[in-house]
Design a protein around this motif. Structure first.
Motif, PDB file in Angstrom:
ATOM      1  N   VAL A  27       0.977  -1.178   0.054  1.00 39.42           N
ATOM      2  CA  VAL A  27       0.070  -0.010   0.004  1.00 39.42           C
ATOM      3  C   VAL A  27       0.751   1.213  -0.068  1.00 39.42           C
ATOM      4  O   VAL A  27       1.927   1.183   0.622  1.00 39.42           O
ATOM      5  CB  VAL A  27      -1.063  -0.116   1.093  1.00 39.42           C
ATOM      6  CG1 VAL A  27      -1.865   1.411   1.326  1.00 39.42           C
ATOM      7  CG2 VAL A  27      -1.819  -1.162   1.175  1.00 39.42           C
ATOM      8  N   LYS A  32      -0.903   5.606   3.778  1.00 35.90           N
ATOM      9  CA  LYS A  32      -0.982   4.637   4.861  1.00 35.90           C
ATOM     10  C   LYS A  32      -0.584   5.402   6.230  1.00 35.90           C
ATOM     11  O   LYS A  32      -1.123   5.667   7.240  1.00 35.90           O
ATOM     12  CB  LYS A  32       0.020   3.400   4.907  1.00 35.90           C
ATOM     13  CG  LYS A  32      -0.066   2.521   6.157  1.00 35.90           C
ATOM     14  CD  LYS A  32       0.666   1.324   5.927  1.00 35.90           C
ATOM     15  CE  LYS A  32       0.771   0.099   6.996  1.00 35.90           C
ATOM     16  NZ  LYS A  32       1.366  -0.960   6.774  1.00 35.90           N
ATOM     17  N   ASN A  35      -3.254   8.055   6.977  1.00 30.15           N
ATOM     18  CA  ASN A  35      -4.279   7.431   7.497  1.00 30.15           C
ATOM     19  C   ASN A  35      -4.256   7.088   8.906  1.00 30.15           C
ATOM     20  O   ASN A  35      -4.999   7.374   9.822  1.00 30.15           O
ATOM     21  CB  ASN A  35      -4.775   6.278   6.668  1.00 30.15           C
ATOM     22  CG  ASN A  35      -5.847   6.620   5.420  1.00 30.15           C
ATOM     23  OD1 ASN A  35      -6.348   7.867   5.334  1.00 30.15           O
ATOM     24  ND2 ASN A  35      -5.794   5.852   4.643  1.00 30.15           N
ATOM     25  N   ASN A  79     -10.146   8.466   1.530  1.00 28.81           N
ATOM     26  CA  ASN A  79      -8.706   8.334   1.024  1.00 28.81           C
ATOM     27  C   ASN A  79      -8.523   6.794   0.760  1.00 28.81           C
ATOM     28  O   ASN A  79      -7.975   6.392  -0.395  1.00 28.81           O
ATOM     29  CB  ASN A  79      -7.714   8.550   2.262  1.00 28.81           C
ATOM     30  CG  ASN A  79      -7.263  10.010   2.554  1.00 28.81           C
ATOM     31  OD1 ASN A  79      -7.481  10.848   1.463  1.00 28.81           O
ATOM     32  ND2 ASN A  79      -6.616  10.281   3.493  1.00 28.81           N
ATOM     33  N   LEU A  80      -9.105   6.064   1.443  1.00 30.44           N
ATOM     34  CA  LEU A  80      -8.983   4.578   1.198  1.00 30.44           C
ATOM     35  C   LEU A  80      -9.732   4.249  -0.009  1.00 30.44           C
ATOM     36  O   LEU A  80      -9.356   3.279  -0.850  1.00 30.44           O
ATOM     37  CB  LEU A  80      -9.620   3.643   2.315  1.00 30.44           C
ATOM     38  CG  LEU A  80      -8.933   3.625   3.642  1.00 30.44           C
ATOM     39  CD1 LEU A  80      -9.245   3.065   4.914  1.00 30.44           C
ATOM     40  CD2 LEU A  80      -7.388   2.909   3.350  1.00 30.44           C
ATOM     41  N   ASN A  83      -7.723   5.214  -3.150  1.00 33.05           N
ATOM     42  CA  ASN A  83      -6.711   4.360  -3.396  1.00 33.05           C
ATOM     43  C   ASN A  83      -7.295   3.031  -4.044  1.00 33.05           C
ATOM     44  O   ASN A  83      -6.543   2.586  -4.879  1.00 33.05           O
ATOM     45  CB  ASN A  83      -5.910   4.102  -2.151  1.00 33.05           C
ATOM     46  CG  ASN A  83      -4.929   3.211  -2.304  1.00 33.05           C
ATOM     47  OD1 ASN A  83      -3.819   3.543  -2.491  1.00 33.05           O
ATOM     48  ND2 ASN A  83      -4.792   2.131  -1.794  1.00 33.05           N
ATOM     49  N   HIS A  84      -8.252   2.635  -3.256  1.00 31.89           N
ATOM     50  CA  HIS A  84      -8.928   1.180  -3.909  1.00 31.89           C
ATOM     51  C   HIS A  84      -9.364   1.463  -5.292  1.00 31.89           C
ATOM     52  O   HIS A  84      -9.034   0.675  -6.127  1.00 31.89           O
ATOM     53  CB  HIS A  84     -10.189   0.866  -2.841  1.00 31.89           C
ATOM     54  CG  HIS A  84     -10.551  -0.410  -3.306  1.00 31.89           C
ATOM     55  ND1 HIS A  84      -9.904  -1.474  -2.940  1.00 31.89           N
ATOM     56  CD2 HIS A  84     -11.863  -0.815  -3.361  1.00 31.89           C
ATOM     57  CE1 HIS A  84     -10.372  -2.728  -3.386  1.00 31.89           C
ATOM     58  NE2 HIS A  84     -11.905  -2.353  -3.501  1.00 31.89           N
TER      59      HIS A  84
END
Length: 117
Positions: A27, A32, A35, A79-80, A83-84
């Motif tokens: 990641v 990371k 977060n 944010n996740l 990214n995903h």
């Protein structure tokens, strides 16, 4: 078991497997770290809420702080999700494997409907 999905187009590869309970590897380190910092701040906010409740603080003040924590959590989720979408989802949706793409569509719709309202 579904195949690993990796993105060679990005320096930080995401090798997420489609579906719940799988682990992302490689990641993006900056994301990371960001977060984790946000989550530590949120943890502090929640401890502050506990103190407010224990101290019989004014209900409206507590509610305002709860809204702040909820928005901070939504920021981490955004944010996740970004990214995903850039890594796992893009790769799966471009996949020649129809079952892989369909599984990702289902996963994304589930996330949107239940978590990112």
């Amino acid at each position: 078991m579904l195949p690993k999905i990796a993105s060679a187009a990005h320096s930080a590869e995401c090798a997420c497997l489609v579906g719940p309970g799988h682990k992302a590897v490689a990641v993006d380190a900056a994301l990371k770290d960001s977060n984790q910092k946000r989550l530590r701040r949120i943890e502090g906010q929640v401890r502050g809420l506990q103190k407010m409740v224990a101290g019989d603080r004014y209900c409206a003040d507590i509610i305002v702080q709860i809204a702040s924590v909820q928005e901070a959590l939504r920021g981490v989720a955004r944010n996740l999700m970004k990214n995903h979408l850039h890594h796992c989802a893009a790769r799966a949706l471009r996949s020649a494997k129809k079952e892989e793409a369909n599984a990702m569509y289902d996963e994304l719709l589930g996330l949107i409907y239940t978590h990112l309202r």
